[in-house]
Motif scaffolding. Structure first.
Motif, PDB file in Angstrom:
ATOM      1  N   UNK A 151     -56.803  34.108  17.794  1.00 14.10           N
ATOM      2  CA  UNK A 151     -57.445  35.423  17.629  1.00 14.10           C
ATOM      3  C   UNK A 151     -57.383  36.240  18.916  1.00 14.10           C
ATOM      4  N   UNK A 152     -57.701  35.586  20.033  1.00 14.51           N
ATOM      5  CA  UNK A 152     -57.709  36.285  21.326  1.00 14.51           C
ATOM      6  C   UNK A 152     -56.332  36.819  21.679  1.00 14.51           C
ATOM      7  N   UNK A 153     -55.322  35.985  21.527  1.00 14.52           N
ATOM      8  CA  UNK A 153     -53.982  36.379  21.943  1.00 14.52           C
ATOM      9  C   UNK A 153     -53.206  37.115  20.853  1.00 14.52           C
ATOM     10  N   UNK A 154     -53.912  37.458  19.799  1.00 11.31           N
ATOM     11  CA  UNK A 154     -53.334  38.344  18.790  1.00 11.31           C
ATOM     12  C   UNK A 154     -53.682  39.793  19.085  1.00 11.31           C
ATOM     13  N   UNK A 155     -54.414  40.027  20.178  1.00 11.16           N
ATOM     14  CA  UNK A 155     -54.770  41.385  20.601  1.00 11.16           C
ATOM     15  C   UNK A 155     -54.003  41.737  21.868  1.00 11.16           C
ATOM     16  N   UNK A 156     -53.643  42.987  22.006  1.00 13.96           N
ATOM     17  CA  UNK A 156     -52.869  43.403  23.185  1.00 13.96           C
ATOM     18  C   UNK A 156     -53.691  43.270  24.465  1.00 13.96           C
ATOM     19  N   UNK A 157     -54.997  43.585  24.369  1.00 13.57           N
ATOM     20  CA  UNK A 157     -55.810  43.529  25.586  1.00 13.57           C
ATOM     21  C   UNK A 157     -56.096  42.093  26.002  1.00 13.57           C
ATOM     22  N   UNK A 158     -56.208  41.185  25.023  1.00 12.65           N
ATOM     23  CA  UNK A 158     -56.404  39.782  25.360  1.00 12.65           C
ATOM     24  C   UNK A 158     -55.216  39.230  26.133  1.00 12.65           C
ATOM     25  N   UNK A 206     -48.094  26.175  37.230  1.00  6.40           N
ATOM     26  CA  UNK A 206     -49.375  26.512  36.625  1.00  6.40           C
ATOM     27  C   UNK A 206     -49.316  27.860  35.905  1.00  6.40           C
ATOM     28  N   UNK A 207     -48.681  28.830  36.537  1.00  6.55           N
ATOM     29  CA  UNK A 207     -48.586  30.155  35.937  1.00  6.55           C
ATOM     30  C   UNK A 207     -47.789  30.111  34.639  1.00  6.55           C
ATOM     31  N   UNK A 208     -46.634  29.461  34.667  1.00  3.83           N
ATOM     32  CA  UNK A 208     -45.798  29.346  33.463  1.00  3.83           C
ATOM     33  C   UNK A 208     -46.543  28.575  32.372  1.00  3.83           C
ATOM     34  N   UNK A 209     -47.217  27.475  32.772  1.00  2.00           N
ATOM     35  CA  UNK A 209     -47.949  26.675  31.799  1.00  2.00           C
ATOM     36  C   UNK A 209     -49.050  27.449  31.114  1.00  2.00           C
ATOM     37  N   UNK A 210     -49.815  28.225  31.887  1.00  2.00           N
ATOM     38  CA  UNK A 210     -50.903  29.003  31.290  1.00  2.00           C
ATOM     39  C   UNK A 210     -50.378  30.172  30.444  1.00  2.00           C
ATOM     40  N   UNK A 211     -49.376  30.884  30.952  1.00  2.00           N
ATOM     41  CA  UNK A 211     -48.856  32.042  30.230  1.00  2.00           C
ATOM     42  C   UNK A 211     -48.113  31.624  28.963  1.00  2.00           C
ATOM     43  N   UNK A 212     -47.655  30.373  28.906  1.00  2.00           N
ATOM     44  CA  UNK A 212     -46.938  29.891  27.718  1.00  2.00           C
ATOM     45  C   UNK A 212     -47.784  30.015  26.458  1.00  2.00           C
ATOM     46  N   UNK A 213     -49.104  29.887  26.592  1.00  2.00           N
ATOM     47  CA  UNK A 213     -49.984  29.937  25.413  1.00  2.00           C
ATOM     48  C   UNK A 213     -50.005  31.335  24.779  1.00  2.00           C
ATOM     49  N   UNK A 214     -50.338  32.414  25.518  1.00  2.00           N
ATOM     50  CA  UNK A 214     -50.283  33.735  24.881  1.00  2.00           C
ATOM     51  C   UNK A 214     -48.885  34.119  24.421  1.00  2.00           C
ATOM     52  N   UNK A 215     -47.866  33.698  25.177  1.00  2.00           N
ATOM     53  CA  UNK A 215     -46.485  33.987  24.759  1.00  2.00           C
ATOM     54  C   UNK A 215     -46.187  33.271  23.429  1.00  2.00           C
ATOM     55  N   UNK A 219     -45.118  35.301  20.038  1.00  2.00           N
ATOM     56  CA  UNK A 219     -43.813  35.060  19.413  1.00  2.00           C
ATOM     57  C   UNK A 219     -43.919  34.340  18.063  1.00  2.00           C
ATOM     58  N   UNK A 220     -45.131  33.958  17.682  1.00  2.00           N
ATOM     59  CA  UNK A 220     -45.316  33.295  16.400  1.00  2.00           C
ATOM     60  C   UNK A 220     -45.126  31.791  16.449  1.00  2.00           C
ATOM     61  N   UNK A 221     -44.826  31.262  17.634  1.00  3.15           N
ATOM     62  CA  UNK A 221     -44.662  29.824  17.763  1.00  3.15           C
ATOM     63  C   UNK A 221     -45.995  29.114  17.541  1.00  3.15           C
ATOM     64  N   UNK A 222     -47.068  29.777  17.928  1.00  2.00           N
ATOM     65  CA  UNK A 222     -48.423  29.294  17.653  1.00  2.00           C
ATOM     66  C   UNK A 222     -49.074  30.317  16.737  1.00  2.00           C
ATOM     67  N   UNK A 223     -49.478  29.891  15.569  1.00  3.88           N
ATOM     68  CA  UNK A 223     -50.050  30.848  14.598  1.00  3.88           C
ATOM     69  C   UNK A 223     -51.017  30.149  13.661  1.00  3.88           C
TER      70      UNK A 223
END
Length: 223
Positions: A151-158, A206-215, A219-223
């Motif tokens: 839900x959080x990462x389905x918003x642009x501001x999140x 760490x940066x790549x690992x954390x950013x991988x979740x919203x990405x 991209x629909x990989x997590x839905x």
């Protein structure tokens, strides 16, 4: 003795270094846990439930998790307080600005102060979003962290808040890790290059690992 150590510049830098390393250790564990989201809702939700039962039956439900939270709060407060006081001490020592800027100061070094403020504000938002659900979009669901993250990462501001904060974290870790090593006596001329390389790798992973979740959500990989 404790008061004397705390009042000294070396003491405050040591507190900053130790508290920073505690938070860094937490971030590594937190990132690994976050990546479980790519294994599906069942795996991620089970992991979130396990965090609340660690140490049972010796520890009561959520006691271990609360101990971790208390240690983190103490580390964050100690880190921020020592950083602020060192900053004020530095300003008082040099009330006028340098005529010439230090050419070798890295971008991360120059933005450590603002990076810390950004990360502090992010922590407040992150807790209100995914822990208490106070500012969570789409209706917070207790016990369903997978859906809450989606839900959080389905918003642009999140996504924007999270990614900007992670980029600030990258710069903060890159400089902070090396600085902590110097403060604790681990650095010298022969090890400086290795420490700086380690700091760069740590910050990048760490940066790549954390950013991988919203990405993954975008991209629909997590839905």
């Amino acid at each position: 003795m404790a008061r004397t150590v705390w009042d000294s510049t070396v003491g405050k830098k040591t507190v900053m270094a130790v508290s920073g390393l505690i938070m860094l250790l937490y971030l590594v564990v937190h990132m690994i846990g976050n990546l479980k989201i790519f294994f599906g809702a069942g795996e991620f939700n089970h992991y979130a439930h396990w965090l609340r039962t660690v140490g049972e039956p010796f520890m009561h439900y959520e006691w271990t998790l609360w101990l971790v939270r208390i240690v983190l709060v103490v580390a964050v407060v100690a880190h921020a307080t020592s950083a602020y006081q060192l900053s004020r001490r530095d300003i008082r020592a040099r009330p006028s600005k340098y005529v010439h800027k230090k050419p070798r100061a890295s971008y991360a070094t120059r933005t450590m102060r603002w990076g810390g403020i950004i990360l502090g504000l992010f922590i407040v938002w992150h807790v209100l979003d995914l822990t208490t659900g106070t500012v969570h979009p789409g209706g917070f669901q207790e016990g369903r962290p997978y859906q809450n993250v989606v839900d959080t990462f389905s918003t642009w501001y999140g996504n924007t808040i999270y990614i900007v904060a992670m980029l600030a974290l990258c710069l903060h870790i890159r400089h902070g890790f090396w600085s902590a090593a110097q403060t604790l006596g681990a650095g010298n001329r022969t090890r400086d290059r290795a420490l700086k390389t380690t700091a760069d790798v740590f910050a990048l992973l760490l940066t790549v690992g954390f950013i991988a979740v919203p990405v993954g959500v975008m991209t629909g990989l997590v839905s």
